[in-house]
Design an enzyme around this catalytic site. Structure first.
Site, PDB file in Angstrom:
ATOM      1  N   ASN A   1      -3.599   6.365  -2.323  1.00 34.26           N
ATOM      2  CA  ASN A   1      -3.662   6.389  -0.849  1.00 34.26           C
ATOM      3  C   ASN A   1      -3.252   7.754  -0.311  1.00 34.26           C
ATOM      4  O   ASN A   1      -3.756   8.206   0.721  1.00 34.26           O
ATOM      5  CB  ASN A   1      -2.765   5.306  -0.249  1.00 34.26           C
ATOM      6  CG  ASN A   1      -3.462   3.957  -0.226  1.00 34.26           C
ATOM      7  OD1 ASN A   1      -4.684   3.893  -0.336  1.00 34.26           O
ATOM      8  ND2 ASN A   1      -2.699   2.892  -0.098  1.00 34.26           N
TER       9      ASN A   1
ATOM     10  N   HIS B   1       0.062  -1.940  -7.596  1.00 36.35           N
ATOM     11  CA  HIS B   1      -0.856  -1.728  -6.470  1.00 36.35           C
ATOM     12  C   HIS B   1      -2.320  -1.818  -6.918  1.00 36.35           C
ATOM     13  O   HIS B   1      -2.786  -0.977  -7.690  1.00 36.35           O
ATOM     14  CB  HIS B   1      -0.564  -0.347  -5.844  1.00 36.35           C
ATOM     15  CG  HIS B   1      -1.319  -0.082  -4.587  1.00 36.35           C
ATOM     16  ND1 HIS B   1      -1.673   1.169  -4.182  1.00 36.35           N
ATOM     17  CD2 HIS B   1      -1.801  -0.934  -3.635  1.00 36.35           C
ATOM     18  CE1 HIS B   1      -2.340   1.093  -3.046  1.00 36.35           C
ATOM     19  NE2 HIS B   1      -2.429  -0.166  -2.695  1.00 36.35           N
TER      20      HIS B   1
ATOM     21  N   SER C   1       0.837  -1.212   0.000  1.00 36.86           N
ATOM     22  CA  SER C   1       0.000   0.000   0.000  1.00 36.86           C
ATOM     23  C   SER C   1       0.861   1.246   0.000  1.00 36.86           C
ATOM     24  O   SER C   1       0.452   2.277  -0.519  1.00 36.86           O
ATOM     25  CB  SER C   1      -0.853   0.063   1.263  1.00 36.86           C
ATOM     26  OG  SER C   1      -1.719  -1.002   1.332  1.00 36.86           O
TER      27      SER C   1
ATOM     28  N   GLU D   1      -2.016   0.881  -9.839  1.00 37.46           N
ATOM     29  CA  GLU D   1      -0.918   1.853  -9.834  1.00 37.46           C
ATOM     30  C   GLU D   1       0.358   1.097 -10.169  1.00 37.46           C
ATOM     31  O   GLU D   1       0.656   0.081  -9.537  1.00 37.46           O
ATOM     32  CB  GLU D   1      -0.757   2.491  -8.451  1.00 37.46           C
ATOM     33  CG  GLU D   1      -1.798   3.553  -8.126  1.00 37.46           C
ATOM     34  CD  GLU D   1      -1.595   4.154  -6.740  1.00 37.46           C
ATOM     35  OE1 GLU D   1      -1.872   5.344  -6.579  1.00 37.46           O
ATOM     36  OE2 GLU D   1      -1.181   3.441  -5.802  1.00 37.46           O
TER      37      GLU D   1
HETATM   38  N1  3HC Z   1     -15.334  -9.142  -4.531  1.00 39.13           N
HETATM   39  C1  3HC Z   1     -15.741  -9.382  -5.781  1.00 39.13           C
HETATM   40  N2  3HC Z   1     -16.744  -8.716  -6.392  1.00 39.13           N
HETATM   41  C2  3HC Z   1     -17.392  -7.785  -5.670  1.00 39.13           C
HETATM   42  C3  3HC Z   1     -17.030  -7.467  -4.345  1.00 39.13           C
HETATM   43  C4  3HC Z   1     -15.952  -8.205  -3.776  1.00 39.13           C
HETATM   44  N3  3HC Z   1     -15.535  -7.980  -2.548  1.00 39.13           N
HETATM   45  N4  3HC Z   1     -17.845  -6.485  -3.908  1.00 39.13           N
HETATM   46  C5  3HC Z   1     -18.672  -6.191  -4.909  1.00 39.13           C
HETATM   47  N5  3HC Z   1     -18.413  -6.970  -5.976  1.00 39.13           N
HETATM   48  C6  3HC Z   1     -19.056  -6.943  -7.273  1.00 39.13           C
HETATM   49  C7  3HC Z   1     -20.514  -7.349  -7.194  1.00 39.13           C
HETATM   50  O1  3HC Z   1     -20.659  -8.740  -7.315  1.00 39.13           O
HETATM   51  C8  3HC Z   1     -21.108  -6.597  -8.381  1.00 39.13           C
HETATM   52  O2  3HC Z   1     -20.785  -7.326  -9.568  1.00 39.13           O
HETATM   53  P1  3HC Z   1     -21.725  -7.218 -10.885  1.00 39.13           P
HETATM   54  O3  3HC Z   1     -21.669  -5.796 -11.372  1.00 39.13           O
HETATM   55  O4  3HC Z   1     -21.074  -8.180 -11.843  1.00 39.13           O
HETATM   56  O5  3HC Z   1     -23.106  -7.637 -10.478  1.00 39.13           O
HETATM   57  C9  3HC Z   1     -20.305  -5.300  -8.426  1.00 39.13           C
HETATM   58  O6  3HC Z   1     -19.078  -5.590  -7.728  1.00 39.13           O
HETATM   59  C10 3HC Z   1     -21.029  -4.171  -7.737  1.00 39.13           C
HETATM   60  O7  3HC Z   1     -21.298  -4.576  -6.395  1.00 39.13           O
HETATM   61  P2  3HC Z   1     -22.619  -4.181  -5.582  1.00 39.13           P
HETATM   62  O8  3HC Z   1     -23.730  -3.880  -6.546  1.00 39.13           O
HETATM   63  O9  3HC Z   1     -22.842  -5.187  -4.525  1.00 39.13           O
HETATM   64  O10 3HC Z   1     -22.213  -2.901  -4.772  1.00 39.13           O
HETATM   65  P3  3HC Z   1     -21.804  -1.471  -5.214  1.00 39.13           P
HETATM   66  O11 3HC Z   1     -22.323  -1.097  -6.564  1.00 39.13           O
HETATM   67  O12 3HC Z   1     -22.198  -0.652  -4.056  1.00 39.13           O
HETATM   68  O13 3HC Z   1     -20.220  -1.539  -5.336  1.00 39.13           O
HETATM   69  C11 3HC Z   1     -18.061  -1.307  -4.429  1.00 39.13           C
HETATM   70  C12 3HC Z   1     -19.419  -1.978  -4.277  1.00 39.13           C
HETATM   71  C13 3HC Z   1     -17.417  -1.699  -5.752  1.00 39.13           C
HETATM   72  C14 3HC Z   1     -17.180  -1.789  -3.287  1.00 39.13           C
HETATM   73  C15 3HC Z   1     -18.254   0.256  -4.391  1.00 39.13           C
HETATM   74  O14 3HC Z   1     -18.937   0.607  -3.221  1.00 39.13           O
HETATM   75  C16 3HC Z   1     -16.954   1.026  -4.437  1.00 39.13           C
HETATM   76  O15 3HC Z   1     -16.421   1.268  -5.500  1.00 39.13           O
HETATM   77  N6  3HC Z   1     -16.473   1.461  -3.268  1.00 39.13           N
HETATM   78  C17 3HC Z   1     -15.203   2.212  -3.152  1.00 39.13           C
HETATM   79  C18 3HC Z   1     -14.086   1.227  -2.930  1.00 39.13           C
HETATM   80  C19 3HC Z   1     -12.751   1.911  -2.830  1.00 39.13           C
HETATM   81  O16 3HC Z   1     -12.600   3.111  -2.692  1.00 39.13           O
HETATM   82  N7  3HC Z   1     -11.671   1.087  -2.895  1.00 39.13           N
HETATM   83  C20 3HC Z   1     -10.313   1.568  -2.724  1.00 39.13           C
HETATM   84  C21 3HC Z   1      -9.890   1.474  -1.296  1.00 39.13           C
HETATM   85  S1  3HC Z   1      -8.239   1.973  -1.048  1.00 39.13           S
HETATM   86  C22 3HC Z   1      -7.318   0.588  -1.321  1.00 39.13           C
HETATM   87  O17 3HC Z   1      -7.839  -0.483  -1.567  1.00 39.13           O
HETATM   88  C23 3HC Z   1      -5.838   0.747  -1.273  1.00 39.13           C
HETATM   89  C24 3HC Z   1      -5.204  -0.084  -0.204  1.00 39.13           C
HETATM   90  O18 3HC Z   1      -3.809   0.040  -0.367  1.00 39.13           O
HETATM   91  C25 3HC Z   1      -5.554   0.384   1.168  1.00 39.13           C
END
Ligand code: 3HC
Length: 403
Positions: free
Chosen positions: A190, A140, A119, A152
């Protein structure tokens, strides 16, 4: 170099997610962890991701089995003699990662690329312990890896152009959007995301609004989930580590909200432990409220007001500082935030959004927040130069972009 076979080290949520992405694009992958139990958990995670697709009618049960046949679980280094790329997604510790790459260098071909999904640890430091720093790179992914489109790509000081090109092409073959980012603490996403998440936590501990109110305001802005829910998804323990690294690099403007340490100590690591900012077992927020109450009565916290701008402005400001430093181009910063965090597409990323509302408005908002809440809001010098030069965004035809 074309990549025919990959290995992922670490079968936790990220490692399993990355392995799923690789198999989805049709490539074989070894998923290695320290014991069979961890490997089996990782394999079950991958199967569950595919099973959700089967349940939705997006693939058949036999296609699921074909994809699963591409993953080989492992607890040792057999099968690594023809691996083209290793992606590590293990514990965030430079020395542990260095030792892992040293060990794998001895069993992999000379040409193997060693990518780290760290990260925020420095790629150059990880590479320094290896025989071929030119083959070491940051790759990343974002949580959840199967969904978030961004990768990234972070070259260390010694990474060769060939390795960068290979990893960019490989990321594209995984149907991801690779963005090349200059090595710095937190890399790009991040680094921009954490001031935004952190400010939400500070607003919460200062009693400016409840967790639900804060999250609702940012969802209303267009983010896919609220910042406190996202903290819980990323993991409070992971976030504390990232926040420490950012504070170490950027000083007081990146001081972590005290509540993160409180949650971490209380074992409230987020969704994975059943509670973080939210309680996922019974939905009762009494545990969080008790922590906030204790922090407020022990003193040292000011009572402040909440606004969505208070949370968004630190992200925009850090985007401008990163642009000043040449971490990435303005266009890449915006694409990365949309593809890596779901920043609303209609706003076009933090810098397009700044242009829409006015660079002068962003500057005066940050100045006002700095006056009221502290120097962590101190505006990036580039904002002042832009306003003085008439680069006000859409309304003047020039801003971070041309209109
Ligand atoms: N694993 C696999 N697939 C997943 C999943 C998971 N954990 N969560 C959701 N999905 C899939 C669903 O199955 C669905 O697939 P489909 O379109 O084929 O039907 C699709 O993703 C959309 O899911 P949902 O309809 O259930 O839910 P949302 O539309 O609310 O999307 C989300 C969920 C994608 C998590 C969305 O809320 C999002 O984009 N959130 C922001 C996440 C973010 O900011 N991530 C970055 C964090 S920072 C990081 O990771 C860096 C690290 O270094 C700390």
């Amino acid at each position: 170099m074309y990549i025919y076979k990959a290995a992922v080290i670490g079968a936790g949520t990220m490692g399993a997610g990355i392995a799923q992405v690789i198999t989805y694009s049709g490539l074989p992958v070894i998923l290695r962890d320290v014991n069979q139990e961890a490997v089996d958990r990782g394999l079950a995670t991958i199967r569950k991701i595919y099973q959700t697709r089967v349940n939705k009618g997006k693939m058949t049960a036999s296609e699921l089995e074909q994809k699963m046949a591409l993953v080989t679980g492992a607890t040792d280094n057999s099968g690594f003699s023809d691996v083209d790329i290793v992606i590590e997604a293990i514990y965030e510790d430079v020395v542990v990662k260095q030792k892992l790459f040293q060990e794998l260098e001895a069993v992999c071909p000379e040409t193997t690329i060693f990518a780290s999904n760290t990260s925020s640890l420095p790629i150059s430091a990880i590479a320094s312990a290896t025989k071929k720093p030119e083959k070491v790179i940051g790759m990343h992914f974002f949580n959840p890896a199967p969904v978030m489109k961004l990768v990234e790509v972070i070259p260390g000081l010694g990474t060769s152009d060939e390795t960068i090109d290979d990893v960019v092409l490989f990321s594209e073959s995984l149907r991801k959007i690779p963005i090349r980012v200059q090595e710095c603490a937190g890399f790009l996403v991040n680094r921009l995301l954490m001031p935004y998440l952190n400010e939400a936590a500070i607003a919460l501990e200062e009693g400016a609004a409840t967790a639900k109110e804060i999250d609702a305001a940012l969802v209303a802005f267009g983010m896919p989930m609220g910042p406190l829910t996202l903290f819980d998804l990323v993991g409070i323990d992971v976030s504390v580590k990232v926040a420490d690294i950012l504070h170490d690099a950027y000083g007081s403007r990146a001081t972590a909200a005290s509540i993160l340490g409180e949650l971490d100590q209380a074992g409230r690591f987020g969704t994975k432990s059943g509670a973080g900012f939210y309680d996922y077992k019974d939905g009762d927020q009494a545990g969080l409220e008790a922590i906030i109450q204790k922090m407020q009565t022990s003193g040292g916290l000011q009572e402040t007001k909440f606004s969505a701008n208070r949370i968004i402005m630190p992200m925009i400001n850090e985007a401008v500082i990163s642009l000043q430093e040449g971490v990435a181009s303005a266009g890449d910063i915006d694409i990365a935030m949309m593809a890596g965090t779901g920043f609303p597409q209609d706003k076009g990323g933090p810098l397009h959004y700044a242009d829409q509302i006015g660079v002068d408005v962003v500057l005066s908002e940050l100045q006002s927040l700095a006056g009221r809440l502290g120097e962590r809001f101190w505006p990036a010098p580039m904002l002042k130069r832009m306003v003085a030069g008439g680069y006000l965004g859409v309304k003047s035809g020039l801003g971070f972009f041309h209109y």
